[in-house]
Design an enzyme around this catalytic site. Sequence first.
Site, PDB file in Angstrom:
ATOM      1  CD  GLU A 189      -2.920   5.549   6.694  1.00 50.35           C
ATOM      2  OE1 GLU A 189      -2.903   5.653   5.454  1.00 50.35           O
ATOM      3  OE2 GLU A 189      -1.995   5.022   7.342  1.00 50.35           O
TER       4      GLU A 189
ATOM      5  CE  LYS B 206      -0.191   3.279   4.735  1.00 47.14           C
ATOM      6  NZ  LYS B 206      -0.047   3.362   6.180  1.00 47.14           N
TER       7      LYS B 206
ATOM      8  CD  GLU C 181      -3.389  -2.603   7.347  1.00 44.85           C
ATOM      9  OE1 GLU C 181      -2.284  -2.825   6.830  1.00 44.85           O
ATOM     10  OE2 GLU C 181      -4.041  -1.568   7.130  1.00 44.85           O
TER      11      GLU C 181
ATOM     12  CG  ASN D 130      -1.706   1.218   1.434  1.00 45.22           C
ATOM     13  OD1 ASN D 130      -1.786   2.053   0.539  1.00 45.22           O
ATOM     14  ND2 ASN D 130      -2.311   1.359   2.611  1.00 45.22           N
TER      15      ASN D 130
ATOM     16  N   GLY E 299       2.538   2.160  10.717  1.00 49.42           N
ATOM     17  CA  GLY E 299       3.483   3.265  10.561  1.00 49.42           C
ATOM     18  C   GLY E 299       4.237   3.641  11.831  1.00 49.42           C
TER      19      GLY E 299
ATOM     20  CB  SER F 104       5.402  -1.948  11.865  1.00 43.53           C
ATOM     21  OG  SER F 104       4.977  -0.620  12.151  1.00 43.53           O
TER      22      SER F 104
ATOM     23  CG  HIS G 272      -5.767   1.925   5.102  1.00 41.57           C
ATOM     24  ND1 HIS G 272      -5.353   2.893   5.989  1.00 41.57           N
ATOM     25  CD2 HIS G 272      -4.762   1.028   5.006  1.00 41.57           C
ATOM     26  CE1 HIS G 272      -4.132   2.571   6.408  1.00 41.57           C
ATOM     27  NE2 HIS G 272      -3.753   1.449   5.835  1.00 41.57           N
TER      28      HIS G 272
END
Length: 252
Positions: free
Chosen positions: A97, A11, A167, A9, A173, A212, A95
Amino acid sequence: MRKPFIAGNWKMNKTISEAKDLVTSLKEKVAGIENVEIGVCPPDIDLPDVVEIAKSSNIKVGGQNMHWEESGAFTGDTSPVMLKELGVDYIIVGHSERREYYGETDEEVNKKVKAAFNHGLKPIICVGESLEERKADNTRDKVEKQVKAALKGLNQKQVSQTVIAYEPLWAIGTGESASAKQANEVISYIRDVIETQYLDAAEDVRIQYGGSVKPHNIEEFMSESDIDGALVGGASLQAESFAQIIKKAAQK
Ligand code: PGA
């Protein structure tokens, strides 16, 4: 047997020229690997070039988000029809985010998942708990709710073609991944949840871990019973680190 799936991904990273370089280099590095499915999910603007370069390779291409409608007055959005015509295979849906910064709800995630199937795209549905939810022992409830909502109205065949990415938000991240055991525990729970409703499809649905994932920890995740690959953010932005992850997963 479920074929492991390692997807990157990207992003909001990589200009068109950077994207072309990255996928060209990745293509060389992972040529010939067939026992692991490989995917990259670039920003929409990079998709035409990435699809073209990935053609006739073992790399599949996915989008990172889309609207559920085919067309209309939705400024700034991309529709499933547009992605399909380009030759995109997968679409990341929900996702964290998107859920956090754009307020995407479980209902919207479900509409996008259905739209994906209606247009021949395979969804990668992201679910996961926040740190507060984990501390309050609400991880299972949270992911169960997200999974059930996302799959609502799908038939067994569609569920078996779905990819889920577990996730945990606190691992995305941050450099602090969940332990392989922690991830496997939640992932097998997700499989149980799917089994109660969709029976055999639970054996086919691939459930990735994300958060991660790096070349140094992929093997731990891949050695767990229920983890079918990874959704990789930061480490997918360089051909070398992403290729290492794929190669290590392929050796498992
Ligand atoms: P990360 O991102 O690998 O950079 O933690 C994972 C993701 O958000 O899919």
